[in-house]
Design a protein around this motif. Structure first.
Motif, PDB file in Angstrom:
ATOM      1  N   UNK A 211      -0.029   8.066  -0.442  1.00  0.00           N
ATOM      2  CA  UNK A 211       0.169   8.133   1.005  1.00  0.00           C
ATOM      3  C   UNK A 211       1.643   8.285   1.354  1.00  0.00           C
ATOM      4  N   UNK A 212       2.513   7.615   0.576  1.00  0.00           N
ATOM      5  CA  UNK A 212       3.959   7.656   0.838  1.00  0.00           C
ATOM      6  C   UNK A 212       4.658   8.811   0.125  1.00  0.00           C
TER       7      UNK A 212
ATOM      8  N   UNK B 136      17.360  -4.094  -1.628  1.00  0.00           N
ATOM      9  CA  UNK B 136      16.555  -2.913  -1.294  1.00  0.00           C
ATOM     10  C   UNK B 136      17.324  -2.020  -0.322  1.00  0.00           C
ATOM     11  N   UNK B 137      18.016  -2.648   0.622  1.00  0.00           N
ATOM     12  CA  UNK B 137      18.783  -1.886   1.605  1.00  0.00           C
ATOM     13  C   UNK B 137      19.907  -1.108   0.930  1.00  0.00           C
ATOM     14  N   UNK B 138      20.536  -1.725  -0.089  1.00  0.00           N
ATOM     15  CA  UNK B 138      21.579  -1.025  -0.848  1.00  0.00           C
ATOM     16  C   UNK B 138      21.016   0.236  -1.501  1.00  0.00           C
ATOM     17  N   UNK B 139      19.825   0.122  -2.070  1.00  0.00           N
ATOM     18  CA  UNK B 139      19.210   1.259  -2.754  1.00  0.00           C
ATOM     19  C   UNK B 139      18.805   2.344  -1.763  1.00  0.00           C
ATOM     20  N   UNK B 140      18.320   1.932  -0.592  1.00  0.00           N
ATOM     21  CA  UNK B 140      17.955   2.903   0.439  1.00  0.00           C
ATOM     22  C   UNK B 140      19.198   3.672   0.905  1.00  0.00           C
TER      23      UNK B 140
ATOM     24  N   UNK C  15      11.012   2.136   4.660  1.00  0.00           N
ATOM     25  CA  UNK C  15      11.038   0.812   4.050  1.00  0.00           C
ATOM     26  C   UNK C  15       9.889   0.645   3.050  1.00  0.00           C
ATOM     27  N   UNK C  16       8.705   1.156   3.414  1.00  0.00           N
ATOM     28  CA  UNK C  16       7.545   1.041   2.536  1.00  0.00           C
ATOM     29  C   UNK C  16       7.721   1.877   1.276  1.00  0.00           C
ATOM     30  N   UNK C  17       8.235   3.099   1.431  1.00  0.00           N
ATOM     31  CA  UNK C  17       8.450   3.947   0.253  1.00  0.00           C
ATOM     32  C   UNK C  17       9.485   3.313  -0.680  1.00  0.00           C
TER      33      UNK C  17
ATOM     34  N   UNK D  53       9.978   0.171  -1.058  1.00  0.00           N
ATOM     35  CA  UNK D  53       9.269  -0.912  -1.743  1.00  0.00           C
ATOM     36  C   UNK D  53       8.469  -0.368  -2.916  1.00  0.00           C
ATOM     37  N   UNK D  54       7.784   0.759  -2.702  1.00  0.00           N
ATOM     38  CA  UNK D  54       6.973   1.357  -3.760  1.00  0.00           C
ATOM     39  C   UNK D  54       7.843   1.855  -4.918  1.00  0.00           C
ATOM     40  N   UNK D  55       9.006   2.379  -4.603  1.00  0.00           N
ATOM     41  CA  UNK D  55       9.934   2.825  -5.647  1.00  0.00           C
ATOM     42  C   UNK D  55      10.378   1.634  -6.493  1.00  0.00           C
ATOM     43  N   UNK D  56      10.671   0.532  -5.837  1.00  0.00           N
ATOM     44  CA  UNK D  56      11.120  -0.673  -6.547  1.00  0.00           C
ATOM     45  C   UNK D  56      10.002  -1.232  -7.419  1.00  0.00           C
ATOM     46  N   UNK D  57       8.781  -1.281  -6.865  1.00  0.00           N
ATOM     47  CA  UNK D  57       7.651  -1.772  -7.660  1.00  0.00           C
ATOM     48  C   UNK D  57       7.443  -0.906  -8.897  1.00  0.00           C
ATOM     49  N   UNK D  58       7.522   0.418  -8.727  1.00  0.00           N
ATOM     50  CA  UNK D  58       7.374   1.315  -9.875  1.00  0.00           C
ATOM     51  C   UNK D  58       8.476   1.044 -10.903  1.00  0.00           C
ATOM     52  N   UNK D  59       9.695   0.811 -10.434  1.00  0.00           N
ATOM     53  CA  UNK D  59      10.803   0.528 -11.356  1.00  0.00           C
ATOM     54  C   UNK D  59      10.578  -0.795 -12.090  1.00  0.00           C
TER      55      UNK D  59
END
Length: 344
Positions: free
Chosen positions: A106-107, A133-137, A149-151, A153-159
């Motif tokens: 979805x994202x 997370x904000x630093x990475x964004x 913000x949701x995407x 989060x998904x990138x971080x979870x995958x990492x």
């Protein structure tokens, strides 16, 4: 076993009737993984199982990396011991990825997009040990990649699932997995399944196979492999048409009456699915108890009799019992939170 005996053994195995741990990481090693999306409540859950609970001590072991806070087993936060994180992640990551694939799709989080984003984020870690997370964004934005913000989060979870990232040196930050977790010997998938099965029933038995499948996130086929390998060691019995499994305790268990303020998402309730109801009160509906998961619950004389919440005034908790006839001595509440500042 009858209901009272099941509860008594669970309370013992869960370290609630007789806290026998000196250090936070000993608690985590015993449980394998403890659910931890509510950070403050997760600290309290660990502290309840210690001989001398101390909020700062628990938090310091997470900050130092002895305990890792990451997404594992099911797509939610857990605390895992540093020595267990690699084999457990290798076992559970494929299942967690399947559970998150709907949101990923979805994202727009494809494998190619993730690798592109990760290469950019990885470069940023050369300049900083910890990133929020904000630093990475912001890092991605500087490279002309705008993510929600949701995407993010998904990138971080995958990492996390790829063992690229894990929690950083303070709450809300992340660092490179390889900087916090030393390499360990790999074990086979079958060995990992057996190990996880043993951890579950030692720390949470008596429980059913469906309970284990729910908690572990394993497939039914994989869960049955673990059960079969441990069949000679596991005891079983039938109660209300459900088959329960458990390991015989090494020492005899003294009958104890437990009073405890259990946090939301505590392993005493969240570790089970079809047999969770055995500890829930018959006179309260799920909205009152939060299904035993979503609200902090009050345990008295081994029974769930109400809920509680934080308060700004001493003793820093407000109690709501399911019956007006129940009285809780203030001394019990004070003793429960004396060495662990629950007001934070």
């Amino acid at each position: 076993m009858n209901r009272a005996e099941i509860i008594q053994l669970r309370l013992f195995n869960q370290g609630l009737s007789e806290p026998f741990f000196d250090k936070p990481d000993e608690v985590i090693a015993h449980f394998g993984a403890m659910q931890a999306q509510d950070y403050s409540m997760a600290l309290w859950a660990v502290g309840l199982r210690m001989k001398n609970a101390n909020r700062t001590f628990v938090g310091s072991q997470i900050d130092s990396g002895s305990i890792i806070r990451t997404h594992i087993l099911r797509p939610t936060w857990h605390l895992v011991h540093q020595k267990d994180i690699q084999w457990m992640m290798e076992l559970s990551a494929p299942n967690v990825k399947k559970a998150t694939q709907y949101i990923d799709k979805k994202e727009g989080l494809t494998d190619d997009f993730f690798l592109k984003a990760w290469k950019i984020i990885e470069q940023q870690f050369k300049e900083a040990d910890n990133l929020s997370k904000e630093d990475m964004m912001f890092c991605l934005l500087k490279n002309h990649i705008v993510v929600s913000n949701l995407l993010a989060t998904q990138i971080i979870i995958r990492a996390e699932l790829e063992m690229f990232l894990c929690n950083g040196y303070k709450k809300g930050t992340y660092t490179l997995f390889e900087k916090r977790v030393p390499p360990s010997n790999k074990i086979s998938k079958t060995e990992a399944i057996i190990k996880l099965t043993q951890i579950y029933f030692q720390s949470r038995g008596p429980a059913t196979i469906k309970d284990f499948i729910w908690w572990s996130g394993l497939s039914t086929t994989d869960a049955k492999i673990g059960m079969a390998e441990l069949s000679k060691k596991l005891n079983s019995f039938i109660h209300n048409e459900l088959k329960y499994y458990y390991f015989e305790p090494k020492n005899s268990i003294a009958e104890r009456s437990v009073f405890a303020l259990l946090p939301c998402y505590d392993e005493y309730t969240v570790s089970y699915s079809e047999s969770r109801c055995i500890v829930l009160p018959n006179n309260a509906d799920s909205s009152e108890t939060g299904n035993g998961i979503f609200k902090p619950i009050l345990l008295s004389e081994n029974e769930i009799i109400g809920t509680w919440r934080k308060s700004k005034k001493s003793p820093f908790v407000e109690i709501q019992t399911f019956s007006e006839n129940i009285e809780i001595p203030a001394k019990n509440i004070k003793e429960s939170i004396e060495s662990f500042n629950i007001s934070k």
